[in-house]
Design a protein around this motif. Structure first.
Motif, mmCIF file in Angstrom:
data_model
loop_
_atom_site.group_PDB
_atom_site.id
_atom_site.type_symbol
_atom_site.label_atom_id
_atom_site.label_comp_id
_atom_site.label_asym_id
_atom_site.label_seq_id
_atom_site.Cartn_x
_atom_site.Cartn_y
_atom_site.Cartn_z
ATOM 1 N N ILE A 191 7.504 -36.925 -19.103
ATOM 2 C CA ILE A 191 8.562 -36.630 -18.137
ATOM 3 C C ILE A 191 7.960 -36.411 -16.753
ATOM 4 N N LYS A 192 8.418 -37.186 -15.791
ATOM 5 C CA LYS A 192 7.985 -37.022 -14.406
ATOM 6 C C LYS A 192 8.868 -36.020 -13.675
ATOM 7 N N ILE A 193 10.185 -36.155 -13.864
ATOM 8 C CA ILE A 193 11.131 -35.323 -13.120
ATOM 9 C C ILE A 193 12.419 -35.196 -13.918
ATOM 10 N N VAL A 194 13.120 -34.082 -13.739
ATOM 11 C CA VAL A 194 14.392 -33.832 -14.412
ATOM 12 C C VAL A 194 15.493 -33.732 -13.363
ATOM 13 N N LEU A 195 16.601 -34.426 -13.603
ATOM 14 C CA LEU A 195 17.744 -34.424 -12.691
ATOM 15 C C LEU A 195 18.960 -33.853 -13.415
ATOM 16 N N ALA A 196 19.712 -32.980 -12.734
ATOM 17 C CA ALA A 196 20.884 -32.375 -13.370
ATOM 18 C C ALA A 196 21.849 -31.870 -12.306
ATOM 19 N N ASP A 197 23.110 -31.661 -12.712
ATOM 20 C CA ASP A 197 24.115 -31.178 -11.766
ATOM 21 C C ASP A 197 24.101 -29.652 -11.697
ATOM 22 N N SER A 198 25.086 -29.085 -11.000
ATOM 23 C CA SER A 198 25.059 -27.652 -10.690
ATOM 24 C C SER A 198 25.219 -26.757 -11.913
ATOM 25 N N LEU A 199 25.846 -27.256 -12.976
ATOM 26 C CA LEU A 199 25.963 -26.442 -14.185
ATOM 27 C C LEU A 199 24.582 -26.024 -14.673
ATOM 28 N N TYR A 200 23.634 -26.935 -14.589
ATOM 29 C CA TYR A 200 22.273 -26.675 -15.041
ATOM 30 C C TYR A 200 21.402 -26.146 -13.898
ATOM 31 N N GLY A 201 21.708 -26.572 -12.680
ATOM 32 C CA GLY A 201 20.940 -26.119 -11.523
ATOM 33 C C GLY A 201 21.097 -24.643 -11.242
ATOM 34 N N SER A 203 21.594 -22.446 -13.765
ATOM 35 C CA SER A 203 21.321 -21.784 -15.047
ATOM 36 C C SER A 203 19.865 -21.339 -15.102
ATOM 37 N N SER A 204 19.646 -20.040 -15.200
ATOM 38 C CA SER A 204 18.275 -19.521 -15.226
ATOM 39 C C SER A 204 17.522 -19.965 -16.476
ATOM 40 N N ASN A 205 18.215 -20.023 -17.631
ATOM 41 C CA ASN A 205 17.492 -20.419 -18.849
ATOM 42 C C ASN A 205 17.109 -21.902 -18.818
ATOM 43 N N PHE A 206 17.927 -22.730 -18.158
ATOM 44 C CA PHE A 206 17.567 -24.141 -18.027
ATOM 45 C C PHE A 206 16.371 -24.300 -17.091
ATOM 46 N N LEU A 207 16.406 -23.607 -15.953
ATOM 47 C CA LEU A 207 15.290 -23.705 -15.008
ATOM 48 C C LEU A 207 14.015 -23.102 -15.592
ATOM 49 N N ASP A 208 14.167 -22.081 -16.432
ATOM 50 C CA ASP A 208 12.986 -21.459 -17.046
ATOM 51 C C ASP A 208 12.197 -22.457 -17.886
ATOM 52 N N ILE A 209 12.913 -23.312 -18.642
ATOM 53 C CA ILE A 209 12.196 -24.278 -19.484
ATOM 54 C C ILE A 209 11.540 -25.349 -18.615
ATOM 55 N N ILE A 210 12.161 -25.667 -17.477
ATOM 56 C CA ILE A 210 11.557 -26.613 -16.534
ATOM 57 C C ILE A 210 10.251 -26.037 -15.985
ATOM 58 N N TYR A 211 10.305 -24.749 -15.596
ATOM 59 C CA TYR A 211 9.099 -24.085 -15.077
ATOM 60 C C TYR A 211 8.030 -23.977 -16.166
ATOM 61 N N GLU A 212 8.463 -23.675 -17.381
ATOM 62 C CA GLU A 212 7.513 -23.502 -18.490
ATOM 63 C C GLU A 212 6.700 -24.769 -18.730
ATOM 64 N N TYR A 213 7.365 -25.919 -18.629
ATOM 65 C CA TYR A 213 6.672 -27.189 -18.849
ATOM 66 C C TYR A 213 6.029 -27.731 -17.571
ATOM 67 N N GLY A 214 6.242 -27.040 -16.459
ATOM 68 C CA GLY A 214 5.649 -27.485 -15.203
ATOM 69 C C GLY A 214 6.202 -28.803 -14.700
ATOM 70 N N LEU A 215 7.500 -29.020 -14.901
ATOM 71 C CA LEU A 215 8.122 -30.287 -14.528
ATOM 72 C C LEU A 215 8.698 -30.234 -13.116
ATOM 73 N N GLU A 216 8.668 -31.361 -12.449
ATOM 74 C CA GLU A 216 9.387 -31.478 -11.187
ATOM 75 C C GLU A 216 10.875 -31.614 -11.499
ATOM 76 N N TYR A 217 11.719 -31.216 -10.554
ATOM 77 C CA TYR A 217 13.151 -31.302 -10.823
ATOM 78 C C TYR A 217 13.941 -31.423 -9.527
ATOM 79 N N VAL A 218 15.098 -32.043 -9.646
ATOM 80 C CA VAL A 218 16.099 -32.068 -8.581
ATOM 81 C C VAL A 218 17.422 -31.709 -9.234
ATOM 82 N N VAL A 219 17.984 -30.573 -8.846
ATOM 83 C CA VAL A 219 19.247 -30.122 -9.423
ATOM 84 C C VAL A 219 20.222 -29.780 -8.307
ATOM 85 N N ALA A 220 21.490 -29.911 -8.613
ATOM 86 C CA ALA A 220 22.524 -29.553 -7.643
ATOM 87 C C ALA A 220 22.859 -28.071 -7.775
#
Length: 279
Positions: A191-201, A203-220
């Motif tokens: 995974i290079k980057i994760v894209l998601a809308d504001s429901l996930y952007g 959400s602290s638990n969604f962002l936590d897993i992104i941070y845990e895996y060290g992934l880049e992301y663009v969320v609304a």
């Protein structure tokens, strides 16, 4: 009838052919279907999906491929094949084809209107396809993007609290999305980057897993989303930059983008996008 004809009569028949591309693709999954009719329905379903039908429902697909809708319904609901085994094999094939190339992951939910009460997990809920609350079913979906090619990865049904079965455990859409990210990582997709809308952007638990895996992301995030700042810091906005958004159908739209800086520059950046910066 001689012995040879009797033997031939009782041998399993070959599945009907469709078009070369579908037959070649589906052959990879042939061993998952113990019944030849199930395998044929599997192929016919793919044929309908890539057809020019605007509404790809089972009755409409059955008409265009020339079989009864009852056959497709039986294939989906009662035919002896395993969804999980099919998904596992498909994801392994995707991994093999990608050869560890980086992909973008899109997380999104889809809601479809559904009448009646026979389908599990149908409830009155917000359906993105029509932009309002109605009776329907919602799924949380993940897609991979590689060199402008978008392909489905994992889909999970959202199960409303009032529709849970005895063996079910309630999970919010964001919790389902977290599970999906974990599954994709477990498979070994890069995974290079994760894209998601504001429901996930938002959400602290969604962002936590992104941070845990060290992934880049663009969320609304919604326009009223706040950021806590020390009293000595302020919010700044850079100048608007004009760009052209080109959609998949070739149409274009003029948009404007600018960076919003909350206090000091940080690793996480915020951007505002609009079609009319004066309003």
């Amino acid at each position: 009838m001689d012995v040879a004809e009797q033997i031939k009569k009782h041998l399993p028949r070959e599945a009907d052919t469709t078009v070369p591309e579908i037959d070649k693709y589906c052959e990879y999954y042939r061993s998952l279907f113990p019944e030849v009719r199930s395998y044929e329905c599997f192929k016919y379903l793919h044929l309908g999906i890539i057809s020019t039908l605007k509404r790809k429902s089972l009755p409409e697909i059955s008409k265009i491929v020339g079989i009864s809708s009852q056959s497709l319904h039986h294939f989906i609901s009662k035919s002896p094949w395993s969804k999980s085994e099919l998904e596992t094999r498909r994801l392994k094939r995707i991994k093999k084809i990608l050869r560890n190339q980086e992909i973008a992951i899109i997380i999104d939910e889809t809601g479809d209107r559904k009448k009646g009460k026979k389908t599990d997990y149908v409830s009155r809920q917000y359906l993105g396809s029509i932009g309002k609350v109605d009776n329907g079913i919602v799924s949380v979906n993940s897609y991979g993007v590689y060199q402008n090619i978008t392909f489905p990865l994992i889909t999970r049904i959202y199960k409303p609290k009032g529709k849970l079965k005895s063996e079910d455990k309630y999970k919010s859409k964001t919790e389902i999305a977290v599970d999906i990210i974990k599954e994709i990582k477990k498979i070994g997709l890069n995974i290079k980057i994760v894209l998601a809308d504001s429901l996930y952007g938002e959400s602290s638990n969604f962002l936590d897993i992104i941070y845990e895996y060290g992934l880049e992301y663009v969320v609304a995030i919604r326009s009223n989303h706040g950021v806590w700042l020390p009293s000595s810091q302020r919010v700044r906005a850079n100048k608007w930059c004009k760009f052209t958004r080109t959609f998949s159908d070739g149409t274009q739209e003029t948009r404007y983008i600018r960076e919003i800086i909350y206090g000091q520059k940080r690793a996480t950046t915020y951007w505002q996008i609009t079609t009319d910066y004066e309003t």
